[in-house]
Design an enzyme around this catalytic site. Structure first.
Site, mmCIF file in Angstrom:
data_model
loop_
_atom_site.group_PDB
_atom_site.id
_atom_site.type_symbol
_atom_site.label_atom_id
_atom_site.label_comp_id
_atom_site.label_asym_id
_atom_site.label_seq_id
_atom_site.Cartn_x
_atom_site.Cartn_y
_atom_site.Cartn_z
ATOM 1 N N ASP A 114 -0.154 -7.552 1.268
ATOM 2 C CA ASP A 114 0.102 -6.294 1.403
ATOM 3 C C ASP A 114 1.659 -6.142 1.427
ATOM 4 O O ASP A 114 2.440 -5.872 2.641
ATOM 5 C CB ASP A 114 -0.432 -5.386 2.557
ATOM 6 C CG ASP A 114 -0.298 -3.836 2.423
ATOM 7 O OD1 ASP A 114 0.519 -3.488 1.588
ATOM 8 O OD2 ASP A 114 -1.000 -3.241 3.159
ATOM 9 N N HIS B 130 0.819 -1.217 0.092
ATOM 10 C CA HIS B 130 0.030 -0.090 0.112
ATOM 11 C C HIS B 130 0.827 1.203 0.049
ATOM 12 O O HIS B 130 0.516 2.341 -0.301
ATOM 13 C CB HIS B 130 -0.973 -0.045 1.223
ATOM 14 C CG HIS B 130 -0.207 0.197 2.605
ATOM 15 N ND1 HIS B 130 -0.161 -0.660 3.437
ATOM 16 C CD2 HIS B 130 0.166 1.573 3.186
ATOM 17 C CE1 HIS B 130 0.435 -0.211 4.591
ATOM 18 N NE2 HIS B 130 0.561 1.382 4.397
ATOM 19 N N SER C 157 4.744 1.735 8.342
ATOM 20 C CA SER C 157 4.325 0.590 7.253
ATOM 21 C C SER C 157 5.487 0.284 6.429
ATOM 22 O O SER C 157 6.120 1.248 6.022
ATOM 23 C CB SER C 157 3.136 1.112 6.463
ATOM 24 O OG SER C 157 1.963 1.484 7.287
#
Length: 358
Positions: free
Chosen positions: A96, A47, A174
């Site tokens: 992801d 992402h 992330s």
């Protein structure tokens, strides 16, 4: 990282930034964190590429302090290729994970991947998370590499969940690594931070590296990048066409333009030619721009002049969030330059991505 401490010694943990196109007056845009797993390969979350797409222009930063820019000390390396997991789902964070092939190899020891049959984290086990993300502390801004302890709460086939012990990953972390101790006491890369609760207080969702090691990581690690052949000259790009990135000068990509021809250019600029080295736009004459071809070096910035008939003008507006099931629009020259995207707008997008799995 909420409740973490600075981590100057974690050299294999990098910051992913939008590539800087202008050589003067352009702020750094922190996207995510990442983990070096080979001398020229970085592991991150899929992402993290949602805004600009896998075709976008990226750099990774090796250093302990990216922001504020007046204190940046480290090295920037251009990303030559970005690959998302083919089964990545934007809404659920399934698969992801993404890989970044660097333009050059670095002399930094990579993190160790789990071996075949090696135990994954077990509920109740300790883990260490590292990243460049938000701290929720006005006196400790993001952009500094930090680390903190987590406690594993649940292990699923593809992910494991963790709670604070006492730290918690947050937006900007992330793609960063979640590390656990192996039987010999060394650290192994067990997970990649992908999501968590919006407040960054209760739960972190981490993709299990062992679940994608053989099917996704190893094939790219085993690849041998195609050696470059003869390249087009920097001052003859308006008249020359290309068939692959390897035909282009370093730092440029071969992509289709509005007239269906393929030319070498920066994704954030229309096609054009590049002249002599520069440090500011004023050196490049009327209509010229001092553009960055490579992150660093004496000749990294060159005077850019657009072709006589530009294909399109880059937008100055930040991208809007796509609706469910809608692809983010991407064109050969339509993506905004990283400097046109305000850090606040991008942070809002990334915060939306920090939602727990169903």
């Amino acid at each position: 990282m909420v409740g973490g401490t600075e981590a100057p010694g974690d050299g294999a943990v990098v910051a992913l930034v939008a590539r800087r196109v202008r050589c003067a007056g352009e702020s750094l845009t922190l996207l995510c964190s990442g983990a070096l797993i080979a001398p020229d390969v970085v592991l991150t979350a899929a992402h993290c590429l949602d805004v600009f797409g896998p075709e976008g222009a990226y750099e990774v930063f090796f250093g302990a302090r990216l922001l504020p820019e007046t204190h940046t000390q480290g090295r920037f390396v251009r990303v030559a290729r970005a690959v998302r997991h083919p089964d990545y789902e934007r809404e659920t964070h399934a698969h992801d994970v993404a890989l970044l092939r660097l333009a050059v190899a670095v002399e930094v020891p990579p993190l160790r991947l789990p071996g075949p049959g090696e135990d994954v984290p077990s509920p109740g086990g300790a883990a260490r998370v590292v990243g460049f993300g938000d701290t929720r502390d006005g006196d400790a801004p993001p952009g500094v590499r930090r680390q903190g302890g987590l406690r594993v709460t649940e292990v699923r086939p593809d992910v494991f969940l963790a709670g604070p012990d006492p730290a918690m990953s947050c937006v900007g972390d992330s793609g960063g690594p979640v590390l656990v101790r192996d039987a010999e006491g060394g650290e192994v890369l067990a997970g990649v931070t992908v999501s968590g609760d919006f407040a960054c207080q209760k739960e972190a969702v981490n993709l299990r590296v062992d679940a994608v090691r053989d099917s996704f990581l190893q094939p790219l690690l085993d690849e041998h990048p195609e050696p470059p052949g003869p390249r087009l000259a920097l001052d003859a790009l308006c008249s020359g066409t290309c068939t692959r990135d390897a035909d282009c000068p370093a730092g440029l990509a071969c992509a289709e333009t509005a007239d269906a021809s393929r030319r070498c250019f920066l994704p954030a600029l229309q096609p054009g030619d590049y002249g002599g080295p520069c440090v500011e736009d004023a050196q490049c004459g009327a209509g010229g721009v001092c553009a960055r071809l490579e992150p660093e070096g004496d000749d990294s910035c060159r005077c850019f002049t657009p072709c006589a008939e530009p294909v399109s003008e880059p937008s100055s507006e930040p991208p809007s969030e796509p609706s469910k099931g809608e692809d983010i629009p991407r064109g050969c020259t339509g993506a905004p330059g990283p400097g046109a995207l305000a850090l606040g707008a991008l942070a809002a997008w990334l915060y939306r991505r920090r939602a727990p799995l169903p």
